[in-house]
Design an enzyme around this catalytic site. Structure first.
Site, mmCIF file in Angstrom:
data_model
loop_
_atom_site.group_PDB
_atom_site.id
_atom_site.type_symbol
_atom_site.label_atom_id
_atom_site.label_comp_id
_atom_site.label_asym_id
_atom_site.label_seq_id
_atom_site.Cartn_x
_atom_site.Cartn_y
_atom_site.Cartn_z
ATOM 1 C CG HIS A 1 -1.977 -1.092 1.114
ATOM 2 N ND1 HIS A 1 -2.346 -1.893 2.170
ATOM 3 C CD2 HIS A 1 -2.708 -1.498 0.035
ATOM 4 C CE1 HIS A 1 -3.287 -2.743 1.745
ATOM 5 N NE2 HIS A 1 -3.517 -2.530 0.464
ATOM 6 N N GLY A 2 0.701 2.083 -0.998
ATOM 7 C CA GLY A 2 1.624 3.193 -1.223
ATOM 8 C C GLY A 2 1.773 4.127 -0.049
ATOM 9 C CG ASP A 3 -1.741 4.934 2.271
ATOM 10 O OD1 ASP A 3 -1.538 3.711 2.071
ATOM 11 O OD2 ASP A 3 -2.847 5.380 2.644
ATOM 12 C CD GLU A 4 -0.868 0.411 4.619
ATOM 13 O OE1 GLU A 4 -0.378 -0.730 4.699
ATOM 14 O OE2 GLU A 4 -2.085 0.613 4.456
ATOM 15 C CG ASN B 1 -3.231 -7.273 0.641
ATOM 16 O OD1 ASN B 1 -2.695 -8.263 0.146
ATOM 17 N ND2 ASN B 1 -3.523 -7.196 1.933
ATOM 18 C CG HIS C 1 0.052 -4.149 5.152
ATOM 19 N ND1 HIS C 1 -0.700 -3.744 4.081
ATOM 20 C CD2 HIS C 1 0.621 -5.327 4.788
ATOM 21 C CE1 HIS C 1 -0.599 -4.640 3.107
ATOM 22 N NE2 HIS C 1 0.199 -5.618 3.504
ATOM 23 C CE1 TYR D 1 -9.278 -5.405 6.305
ATOM 24 C CE2 TYR D 1 -8.491 -5.001 8.538
ATOM 25 C CZ TYR D 1 -8.300 -4.946 7.174
ATOM 26 O OH TYR D 1 -7.130 -4.440 6.673
ATOM 27 C CD GLU E 1 -2.051 -3.822 9.265
ATOM 28 O OE1 GLU E 1 -1.682 -2.636 9.182
ATOM 29 O OE2 GLU E 1 -2.756 -4.377 8.411
HETATM 30 ZN ZN ZN Z 1 -1.846 -1.998 4.098
#
Ligand code: ZN
Length: 468
Positions: A125-128, A215, A257, A321, A343
């Site tokens: 994820h680009g913002d992670e 993802n 992440h 989730y 995470e």
């Molecule tokens: Zn992520």
């Protein structure tokens, strides 16, 4: 108590960090001034990069490297501290044409070896972006630890990089961490993919440049029966990752992440159409829980009461989730890779001033996880009893772990699998061979030689050979 542990680990890492910074200074001096190093250098190494690109400055600074800086940092590692034990590969290009790179760190890079494989994937994820820096620094740690061990094993010219640490014999803990990193470098093949989404990083956006969440872009076990690759239907970043993983067949993986602090294990997806959260158990649930705990417990706060949302520091993906089309489930089902999603921080894109602390917190967990995979996997070879060669079409099965693909390497007959603690019945079978069931403890070495059917007279067949 949690606070004490926290301070302890921080202290250890402060000392270790000094060692690494000092080591960087050694890296920056011309090679010729050091005692001779017996590297098996790769043909395309450029020694000049070792002295220029890997200067102390780039590693003592804590910031998010651009895609260009990330690429040159990988070049610098490959030519510097990782020379001779690394291989750089381009695995594909992003939608906007940015090169996606992987680095292998192992004693025979680029060569299939009878060792567990470990893959680290960041920045899907680009913002992670934290995973980019964690993975880069992890590669560097492995290489420095490996060289330190080589030097201290070398006798007279022991020291150089290891010297700073050995001056303080009281600091056994940081020495142990470096020792573990050296074990990982020599006992495993480590594959590092710092960014899977360079375009998303540049735009500081979750999705890739085609606005697809990578993802959710992998084949999905519930909605795409058989999980066909259909590379043409995937994003280029997803297809690149899939092709690379299929070639590597790593034993285990970590993918990084942000947005929580937890080690998340398969399945992420759940059957049924109600899309409600619920525990979605994989056949290897017990093994996954053990692996995820190895990571969480080696982190100073992930598995403590300080982590209010996940007190044990782990969660089943779908229970938290559910999501469909994630890399983790695909890795597990299609490439036999036990992938755990980490995470790393509650907030996405934390301030750069937090990076040093995040590295101090996650590096021991990354090392613990990699060490567990490198040294506690059940490993062995499946061979033909007459020739000693790998058996064509051989498959393995673990009693109680049903419906999961488990095959040894076609080229070497080697397999490595991280199993739940305890004793396991492992059955090897292949067309034209008598199946064989053996019992072994998790983490044991278990070589199985299969007998060809035409080579055996019936009176030679023992019951245990035909038991399924
Ligand atoms: Zn992520």
């Amino acid at each position: 108590r949690g606070e004490m542990v926290f301070v302890g680990v921080r202290g250890v890492w402060a000392v270790l960090w000094c060692v690494l910074v000092l080591a960087a200074r050694v890296d920056a001096t011309p090679r010729g001034s050091l005692a001779p190093v017996t590297h098996r250098r790769l043909a395309n190494d450029e020694s000049a990069k070792a002295t220029g690109g890997d200067a102390k400055g780039s590693w003592s600074e804590w910031r998010y490297r651009s895609n260009e800086e990330l690429a040159s940092a990988m070049d610098a590692l490959h030519a510097g501290p990782c020379a001779g034990i690394s291989k750089l590969t381009t695995i594909g290009t992003s939608v906007r044409g940015v090169e996606m790179r992987a680095m292998e760190v192992s004693t025979q890079p680029g060569v299939e070896q009878t060792k567990p494989g470990i893959m680290l994937v960041g920045n899907m994820h680009g913002d992670e972006p934290v995973g980019r820096e964690l993975i880069l620094r992890f590669a560097r740690l492995l290489c420095i630890a490996h060289e330190r061990r080589q030097r201290s094993a070398g006798g007279d010219d022991a020291g150089e990089r290891g010297l700073e640490l050995e001056k303080d014999p009281s600091d056994e803990a940081s020495a142990n961490l470096l020792d573990e990193a050296a074990v990982v470098a020599s006992h495993a093949r480590v594959f590092l993919v710092p960014t899977m989404n360079p375009d998303g990083f540049s735009a500081r956006r979750r999705n890739n440049a085609a606005s697809v969440d990578l993802n959710r872009d992998f084949p999905d076990q519930f909605n795409e029966p058989g999980m066909p690759a259909r590379f043409d239907a995937r994003q280029p970043e997803t297809a690149a990752m899939m092709r690379f993983s299929e070639g590597v067949n790593a034993t285990a993986a970590l993918n990084f992440h942000e947005g929580a602090l937890v080690a998340n294990y398969p399945y992420d997806a759940i059957s049924g159409t109600n899309r409600k959260a619920g525990y979605s158990k994989s056949p290897d649930d017990a093994a996954f829980r053990r692996l995820a705990k190895v990571y969480a417990r080696a982190h100073p706060t992930m598995a403590t009461a300080a982590n209010e949302e996940f007190p044990e520091g782990i969660t089943n993906g779908a229970r938290w989730y559910p999501l469909w089309g994630g890399m983790q489930d695909w890795h597990y089902i299609k490439t036999q890779t036990m992938d755990v999603t980490v995470e790393v921080n509650e907030r996405k894109w934390p301030d750069e001033s937090r990076l040093a602390r995040l590295w101090n917190e996650h590096a021991p967990a990354m090392i613990a996880y990699a060490t567990a995979v490198a040294t506690q996997s059940t490993t062995g070879r499946v061979t033909d009893s007459a020739t000693g060669e790998p058996v064509r079409g051989a498959v393995l099965a673990v009693a109680g772990v049903d419906g999961v693909r488990f095959t040894p390497s076609r080229r070497t007959g080697y397999y490595a699998r991280f199993l739940a603690p305890g004793r396991h019945e492992v059955t090897a079978s292949a067309p034209g061979y008598y199946p064989q069931t053996r019992t072994a403890d998790a983490g044991a070495r278990l070589d199985i030689s299969l007998r060809r059917m035409e080579d055996v007279r019936m009176e030679d067949v023992r019951m245990e050979d035909v038991r399924m």
